[in-house]
Motif scaffolding. Structure first.
Motif, mmCIF file in Angstrom:
data_model
loop_
_atom_site.group_PDB
_atom_site.id
_atom_site.type_symbol
_atom_site.label_atom_id
_atom_site.label_comp_id
_atom_site.label_asym_id
_atom_site.label_seq_id
_atom_site.Cartn_x
_atom_site.Cartn_y
_atom_site.Cartn_z
ATOM 1 N N ALA A 175 0.835 -1.219 -0.088
ATOM 2 C CA ALA A 175 0.099 -0.136 0.003
ATOM 3 C C ALA A 175 0.815 1.254 0.110
ATOM 4 N N LEU A 176 1.938 1.029 0.623
ATOM 5 C CA LEU A 176 2.702 2.461 0.753
ATOM 6 C C LEU A 176 3.728 2.651 -0.408
ATOM 7 N N SER A 177 4.098 1.708 -1.197
ATOM 8 C CA SER A 177 4.882 1.786 -2.188
ATOM 9 C C SER A 177 4.445 1.991 -3.628
ATOM 10 N N VAL A 178 3.201 1.161 -3.896
ATOM 11 C CA VAL A 178 2.456 1.264 -5.207
ATOM 12 C C VAL A 178 1.073 1.719 -5.072
ATOM 13 N N PRO A 179 0.558 2.776 -5.829
ATOM 14 C CA PRO A 179 -0.852 3.236 -5.799
ATOM 15 C C PRO A 179 -1.591 1.721 -6.170
ATOM 16 N N ALA A 180 -2.794 1.871 -5.411
ATOM 17 C CA ALA A 180 -3.462 0.644 -5.294
ATOM 18 C C ALA A 180 -4.183 0.373 -6.973
ATOM 19 N N ALA A 181 -4.450 1.608 -7.507
ATOM 20 C CA ALA A 181 -4.963 1.720 -8.840
ATOM 21 C C ALA A 181 -4.021 1.078 -10.100
ATOM 22 N N HIS A 182 -2.705 1.064 -9.486
ATOM 23 C CA HIS A 182 -1.654 0.738 -10.576
ATOM 24 C C HIS A 182 -1.009 -0.682 -10.053
ATOM 25 N N GLU A 183 -1.569 -1.217 -8.911
ATOM 26 C CA GLU A 183 -0.492 -2.458 -8.684
ATOM 27 C C GLU A 183 -0.443 -3.745 -9.483
ATOM 28 N N ARG A 184 -1.460 -3.780 -10.368
ATOM 29 C CA ARG A 184 -1.215 -4.988 -11.482
ATOM 30 C C ARG A 184 -0.237 -4.483 -12.413
ATOM 31 N N GLN A 185 0.222 -3.307 -12.567
ATOM 32 C CA GLN A 185 1.233 -2.728 -13.493
ATOM 33 C C GLN A 185 2.491 -3.183 -13.060
ATOM 34 N N VAL A 186 2.710 -3.360 -11.782
ATOM 35 C CA VAL A 186 4.021 -3.498 -11.177
ATOM 36 C C VAL A 186 4.137 -5.299 -10.979
ATOM 37 N N TRP A 187 2.994 -5.599 -10.310
ATOM 38 C CA TRP A 187 2.808 -7.111 -10.042
ATOM 39 C C TRP A 187 1.460 -7.565 -11.042
ATOM 40 N N PRO A 188 2.092 -8.037 -12.318
ATOM 41 C CA PRO A 188 1.000 -8.344 -13.161
ATOM 42 C C PRO A 188 0.743 -9.943 -13.025
#
Length: 367
Positions: free
Chosen positions: A292-305
């Motif tokens: 939650a603190l490192s990646v915005p929730a709306a874009h989490e899947r772009q970092v963790w696909p």
């Protein structure tokens, strides 16, 4: 009990990790000593993770630290996965983590038909081969194992080599034509001090984790280390009893700071964002049980696909703002931001350009 905003917590974490607040280190050994463990399944990504926290290093410098100076070493540690750690810390880290992950791996050994007798024979074969012939690739060691009936295809050779590493017998040695080799640990690092053992080692690991990741919780530590929650809570109690911990909240979440980090809470943020290009599987992205603190929730899947992947991330002041790619055959970087507005893109542009140029310089082709 202190209270931290999300911005304060990110600032503290990014500074502790050497990826924010202008913090950079002067050598590969300094970086690894600070963060303790750099995830290293991908050798290139591990080197780029060291680069992101250093000033002026090259890939050749990292390789020199691994193969010539041997101040850092690659083997299986946290979560039973490959990491680069300080050579001085290897004995106590293996003493703590090796038996734990060997116990967890026992079922997999049985599934692969690797009974205790075969495991012991394989260990003797690996030690003899490396002792007689020096550094060997996984394929070469697999040929030796095949002579005692270990199927060369499948996962059995890998697990036997990893088992020998977790038992403190082998580690990664020099690259040969771009391929990793294995060596006897006693040959590679002949002078080693034991360090803490048992619960003292748990406490030391927790202390080193907090130095590089705080604010963080026992749950974060357990997720990062792969140790059980009972060990994490025991280490927290020991650190608290010694006066090393300050308890705090990040919004409504309980967390912890090393007491010596408390004065840093009031540091003034810099005017320009501190941008870093973090590689795939970077420790900052896997060091906590929550993203939650490192990646915005709306874009989490772009970092963790999915599928176990963690993509390279553009991070500014501890917050992921996009992803990037760098082709193996090229030093060019392609950046994809998370739909920023024009003002945000302009603020990040200079830092991204500087980091992209530094990646190229690091890999050996300055533009």
């Amino acid at each position: 009990m202190c209270s931290l905003s999300h911005e304060q917590a990110r600032a503290l974490r990014s500074r502790a990790q050497g990826i924010g607040g202008g913090v950079r280190y002067g050598s590969a050994a300094e970086v690894v000593e600070r963060v303790l463990a750099v995830q290293a399944q991908d050798v290139r990504a591990a080197a780029l993770g060291i680069r992101a926290r250093a000033d002026g290093l090259t890939a050749a410098d990292v390789r020199r630290a691994l193969e010539e100076d041997r101040t850092i070493v690659r083997a299986w540690f946290l979560r039973g996965t490959l990491h680069t750690v300080p050579s001085a810390d290897l004995p106590w880290l293996l003493g703590l983590l090796g038996p734990h992950f060997l116990r967890l791996g026992a079922r997999r050994y049985r599934e692969l038909g690797l009974d205790e007798n075969l495991c012991d024979r394989a260990e003797a074969i690996l030690v003899k081969a490396l002792g007689d012939h020096g550094p060997a690739t996984r394929a070469e060691l697999t040929e030796h194992l095949a002579r005692i009936g270990v199927a060369p295809r499948g996962q059995a050779p890998f697990h036997l080599i990893r088992r020998a590493a977790l038992r403190g017998l082998v580690c990664h040695g020099p690259e040969r034509d771009g391929e990793a080799t294995f060596v006897l640990l006693t040959d590679w690092l002949p002078s080693r001090k034991d360090g803490p053992r048992g619960e003292a080692a748990e406490t030391e690991l927790a202390r080193r984790y907090l130095r590089a990741h705080a604010p963080a919780s026992p749950e974060d530590f357990a997720s990062w280390s792969g140790l059980p929650m009972t060990a994490a809570r025991r280490a927290w109690r020991a650190l608290g009893a010694a006066g090393h911990l300050t308890f705090c909240h990040i919004a409504d979440e309980a967390s912890t700071l090393p007491t010596e980090h408390v004065p840093e809470m009031d540091l003034t943020p810099s005017a320009a964002p501190d941008v870093r290009l973090l590689p795939a599987y970077d420790d900052y992205l896997v060091g906590y049980c929550s993203r939650a603190l490192s990646v915005p929730a709306a874009h989490e899947r772009q970092v963790w696909p999915g599928g176990g992947q963690i993509r390279p991330a553009v991070v500014a002041d501890g917050l992921a703002r996009g992803t990037w790619t760098s082709r193996t055959s090229s030093t060019d970087t392609d950046v994809s931001l998370f739909a920023p507005d024009s003002e945000e893109a302009a603020a990040l542009a200079k830092g991204i350009a500087t980091e992209s140029a530094d990646v190229a310089r690091f890999l050996g082709s300055p533009r």
